[in-house]
Design an enzyme around this catalytic site. Structure first.
Site, PDB file in Angstrom:
ATOM      1  CB  SER A   1     -33.959 -14.680  21.119  1.00  0.00           C
ATOM      2  OG  SER A   1     -34.264 -13.565  21.985  1.00  0.00           O
TER       3      SER A   1
ATOM      4  CE  LYS B   1     -25.056  -9.292   2.656  1.00  0.00           C
ATOM      5  NZ  LYS B   1     -23.685  -9.388   2.716  1.00  0.00           N
TER       6      LYS B   1
ATOM      7  CB  THR C   1     -29.966 -16.894  18.371  1.00  0.00           C
ATOM      8  OG1 THR C   1     -30.653 -16.906  19.565  1.00  0.00           O
ATOM      9  CG2 THR C   1     -29.632 -15.443  17.578  1.00  0.00           C
ATOM     10  CE1 TYR C   2     -36.244 -16.893  20.457  1.00  0.00           C
ATOM     11  CE2 TYR C   2     -34.420 -18.400  20.851  1.00  0.00           C
ATOM     12  CZ  TYR C   2     -35.420 -17.504  21.304  1.00  0.00           C
ATOM     13  OH  TYR C   2     -35.907 -17.596  22.871  1.00  0.00           O
TER      14      TYR C   2
ATOM     15  N   GLY D   1     -29.085 -13.716  26.359  1.00  0.00           N
ATOM     16  CA  GLY D   1     -28.470 -15.024  26.782  1.00  0.00           C
ATOM     17  C   GLY D   1     -27.137 -15.129  26.361  1.00  0.00           C
ATOM     18  CB  ALA D   2     -25.440 -18.144  25.030  1.00  0.00           C
ATOM     19  CB  ALA D   3     -26.699 -14.377  21.731  1.00  0.00           C
TER      20      ALA D   3
END
Length: 122
Positions: free
Chosen positions: A25, A9, A57-58, A73-75
Site C-alpha cells: 500500500s 491528483k 496500489t491502494y 511492500g512491492a511499491a
C-alpha cells in the site's frame, strides 16, 4: 458509454518512507487525502517523476499533518525516499458527465503540505 476520467491528483509529493517488509500500500497524510477527496483503500496510480516508474496500489491513512508519503511492500521498490511522485485517482463516468467533469489537482510543497488546490478546466 463510460469513460475512465481523472478524478484527482496529488502533484509532486515527496516519498518520506519506503518499507519492503510491510504487506503493501501507500500511506498518505490524511490532510492530503481529504484535499484530493481520496479514500482509504482506494486504488491509486503513482508516477515517479525521478525515474519514470508507473505503478498502482491502494491508500492507507497516515497521520494527519505529518506529511507522510510511505511506499510499502512491492511499491517500495518503485521509488526511493526523496523521490517526487504524482498520485492519481480515476473513475468511470458517463459521456455527458465527462464533458463537464473538472478534476481536482492538489499542488504540494517540498514538505508535503498543500500549496494550492486547483480545478483543471478544459
Amino acid at each position: 458509454m463510460q469513460r475512465i476520467m481523472l478524478r484527482a491528483k496529488l502533484h509532486r509529493v515527496t516519498v518520506t518512507e519506503a518499507d519492503l517488509e510491510y504487506e503493501g500500500s501507500c500511506g498518505i497524510d490524511e490532510d492530503l487525502m481529504q484535499a484530493a477527496d481520496m479514500k482509504e483503500f482506494e486504488k491509486i496510480e503513482l508516477y515517479n517523476i525521478n525515474n519514470g516508474e508507473r505503478f498502482s496500489t491502494y491508500i492507507i491513512k497516515a497521520e494527519r499533518g505529518s506529511g507522510i508519503i510511505s511506499l510499502n511492500g512491492a511499491a517500495a521498490r518503485k521509488a526511493h525516499v526523496g523521490d517526487l511522485l504524482i498520485i492519481c485517482t480515476y473513475g468511470p463516468m458517463s459521456e455527458a458527465d465527462a464533458l463537464t467533469h473538472i478534476p481536482k489537482v492538489v499542488l504540494i510543497d517540498s514538505n508535503n503540505h498543500i500549496k494550492e488546490i486547483k480545478k483543471i478546466k478544459l
